[in-house]
Every structure is written in structure tokens, then in C-alpha cells.
Design a protein around this motif. Structure first.
Motif, PDB file in Angstrom:
ATOM      1  N   VAL A 329       0.727  -1.326   0.274  1.00  0.00           N
ATOM      2  CA  VAL A 329      -0.086  -0.346  -0.407  1.00  0.00           C
ATOM      3  C   VAL A 329       0.956   0.972   0.156  1.00  0.00           C
ATOM      4  O   VAL A 329       1.859   1.466   1.005  1.00  0.00           O
ATOM      5  N   HIS A 338      -1.530   4.132  -4.906  1.00  0.00           N
ATOM      6  CA  HIS A 338      -2.807   4.720  -3.342  1.00  0.00           C
ATOM      7  C   HIS A 338      -3.171   6.051  -3.046  1.00  0.00           C
ATOM      8  O   HIS A 338      -1.801   6.682  -3.568  1.00  0.00           O
ATOM      9  N   ASP A 342      -5.597   6.083   1.104  1.00  0.00           N
ATOM     10  CA  ASP A 342      -5.381   4.615   0.955  1.00  0.00           C
ATOM     11  C   ASP A 342      -4.198   4.428   2.761  1.00  0.00           C
ATOM     12  O   ASP A 342      -4.976   3.107   3.119  1.00  0.00           O
ATOM     13  N   HIS A 346      -5.174   1.585   5.825  1.00  0.00           N
ATOM     14  CA  HIS A 346      -4.582   0.902   5.710  1.00  0.00           C
ATOM     15  C   HIS A 346      -3.542   0.401   7.338  1.00  0.00           C
ATOM     16  O   HIS A 346      -3.200  -0.553   7.734  1.00  0.00           O
TER      17      HIS A 346
END
Length: 359
Positions: A329, A338, A342, A346
């Protein structure tokens, strides 16, 4: 529960975006810990504030900030305000009036990041740079005569005091005592024939009190090369204001880029608030696009946790950052696709999963 008052200065460009994301992460860490919570107050001091008021912060700005335990800064700088105006109008007054004489920047290759250096694995680059933060080459001393004429003279004075030099070098040695017991000093005593021989003398003098610590002096040009050719050999590096500024950006470059690098401006005695800021700039070219990397700001939050003695919480946060990177990510600056949110989501998911995991 400990209440920690924190002044937020989101600043310019991507600053407000990444500060908001870091707040979400820090608040999750606080909920999980149960030992503390941050009490925030936000200030709009920035280049936009300058354009509206002719100054980067109000006249009583420092008086307002002195009641906080920490300052959490995003990024400062935005056209058309010249960089020297924004820097000398906000950051440098805070650093100097609050005696934040230690600038601390980790140089650490996180898991999930590939260094541009060949054959270097995560964990193999892991040291800190201690930069003198209130005097030296960035002293506000000098001037310009006959400006704009062929006879123009420009003088920029570097001011080093024994008091200021001794205390930052001693701080570096104290950090090394609790690390791998190795201090490297940046110098240029073969070219700067007053300030750097003085720096070297103070380094050797302070070092006498730490015989157990390995001590090395390198000229800045050679040391910059060693950051690239043998970065695994360093533990604590101490440098003057200018040399430390240059070395830390190089340190960021060899560990994935300055977009993820954190920093802390510390008053070790805690008589004044310390200030925590990522190394990256305001990046006006990507502001508002939702793709800014929040890791530099979030990692900076981990440094703030460390400053308050919340070591376990800081370590947990760094673990969550690394887990997120290992999961792939990443924002575009790290080769990912991302968004800013995002990445933050995460990291929070990782923290939440660990909180709910059975013992």
C-alpha cells in the motif's frame, strides 16, 4: 490519563492533508494505549496567512505556542511567498525562541522500501543524525553593501558558541550511550579555519567523558560519500546546522526519499515545546490531489510519541507503517497507486487488527 496539549500548524500545500491523516493515526494509537490523549488546537499560520496579514504568524504567536507541550507542523512554503520569508517568519523563530537546539532525523530503511543503493536490505541502514539547530551557519548575522552595483559586498557570518556546540555534541554522545556506542562528527577543518577546528576541539573535549564510545571525525565531503558507500557503519552522526541539513536530505534519499522522512526539533530540557515536522516540503504541484505520501508526517508523530516517553506506542506505530509498506500500500512517489487516505486507512487497520488479536 495524561492529556498532552499539541499545537497544530498544518501550513501550506500538502501540509493540511498529511497533518489530518497523521491525527487520525495518532488518535488511534492513543485509544489503543489508554495512557494518554492529545488535545489539539489548530492555527492557520502559513503563506496564505502571510498574504492576508503581511506576516507568517501574529505578533504574539510565540507567546501563544509556549503553553503547548508540542508543535505538530505540516509543511511551510507556497508561491508567491519567497522561501526565505516563510522560513524566517515562522520556522526559525520557533526553533530559536523555544531553544530547540537539537534537530533529530532518523536515517532508517523501513521494511517494504527498496533503497536506491545496491545490496542494502531493510535494517542495514539505521542511524540518526543530530543537527545543531539554533546557530552555526544559519545565524542571522551579516549584510549586503552597495546592493545591485558592481562593487556589491555580501557577508554571511557563521556564529558558533562553546555553550551551543558543547550541548548538542553532548546530546549526541548521550544518544550513542543508549545505542551502539559510536559517534561520527562532520567537520571541514581543512577549509573553514576558525569554526571547524573549534568544533573539532569541542567534540574531542566532550568525548573524553565517554571513553566507551567510538569516536570519529570526517570532513563533510568524505562523510557524504560514506553515506552512500558504507551507510551500515553509522550509529549517531552529529553535525553543524548547514552540514546536518545537507546530510539528512542525503540520508532520506538513500532510504527511500525525503517524502517519508521525519524530523524533530527538540528542546531536551522540555522548558519549551518541541516541534515535529516531516522533511518534505509543501509540494504545491500535488496539493489537493489526494496522492501526497502521509508516512513522513505519521512517522514524525512516532518521534513525538518517543519525546513523551511513549516508546512502546511509537514502536507499534512504526511497525504498522512497515506492515503497510510490506502489504504494497503505497502512494505514487513510492511506485504505488494508492491515495493518501488509502495509506492512512491501512495503517489504522493494521493497528486495529493487532488490538483485537487474541493474546
Amino acid at each position: 490519563m495524561r492529556i498532552i496539549p499539541v499545537a497544530l500548524i498544518p501550513g501550506d500545500g500538502i501540509g493540511p492533508e498529511v497533518v489530518a491523516e497523521a491525527q487520525r493515526v495518532l488518535d488511534q494509537v492513543a485509544r489503543m494505549s489508554g495512557r494518554f490523549r492529545f488535545q489539539y488546537r489548530s492555527f492557520d499560520w502559513s503563506c496564505q496567512y502571510y498574504l492576508a496579514h503581511g506576516k507568517m504568524m501574529p505578533d504574539d504567536g510565540l507567546k501563544i505556542l509556549q503553553d503547548f507541550e508540542a508543535i505538530f507542523l505540516g509543511a511551510v512554503g507556497f508561491p508567491p511567498v519567497p522561501d526565505h520569508v516563510s522560513l524566517w517568519g515562522l520556522l526559525l523563530p520557533i526553533r530559536r525562541e523555544f531553544d530547540q537546539y537539537v534537530n533529530l532525523r532518523p536515517v532508517k530503511l523501513l521494511r517494504g522500501i527498496e533503497s536506491p543503493l545496491r545490496e542494502v536490505a531493510p535494517g542495514e541502514i539505521d542511524f540518526i543524525v543530530i543537527r545543531e539547530n539554533t546557530e552555526g551557519e544559519y545565524s542571522n548575522s551579516g549584510g549586503r553593501l552597495r546592493q545591485g552595483t558592481p562593487q556589491e559586498v555580501v557577508v554571511q557570518n557563521a556564529v558558533f558558541t562553546r555553550y551551543g556546540t558543547e550541548r548538542v555534541i553532548r546530546y549526541a554522545f548521550e544518544r550513542a550511550v543508549h545505542s551502539r556506542q559510536h559517534v561520527t562528527s562532520a567537520t571541514k577543518s581543512n577549509g573553514l579555519n576558525f569554526s571547524m577546528p573549534f568544533w573539532d576541539e569541542v567534540f574531542r573535549s566532550v568525548g573524553q567523558a565517554y571513553p566507551q564510545v567510538k569516536q570519529e571525525l570526517y570532513h563533510i565531503d568524505a562523510l557524504a560519500a560514506y553515506f552512500v558507500t558504507r551507510p551500515k557503519s553509522f550509529d549517531v552522526v552529529v553535525a553543524s546546522n548547514l552540514f546536518g541539513d545537507i546530510l539528512t536530505d542525503l540520508g532520506g534519499a538513500i532510504t527511500g526519499g525525503i517524502g517519508i522522512a521525519p524530523s524533530a526539533n527538540i528542546n531536551p530540557e522540555k522548558r519549551y515545546p518541541s516541534m515535529f515536522e516531516p522533511v518534505h516540503g509543501s509540494a504545491p504541484d500535488i496539493a489537493g490531489r489526494g496522492i501526497a505520501n502521509p508516512i513522513g508526517q505519521i512517522w514524525t508523530g512516532a518521534l513525538m510519541l518517543e519525546h513523551f516517553g511513549l516508546m512502546a506506542e511509537a514502536e507499534l506505530l512504526i511497525d504498522a507503517i512497515e506492515a503497510t509498506l510490506l502489504d504494497g500500500v503505497k502512494t505514487p512517489d513510492l511506485g504505488g497507486r494508492h491515495t493518501t487516505r488509502d495509506v492512512t486507512d491501512h495503517i489504522i487497520q493494521r493497528l486495529t487488527a493487532w488490538e483485537k488479536a487474541p493474546e
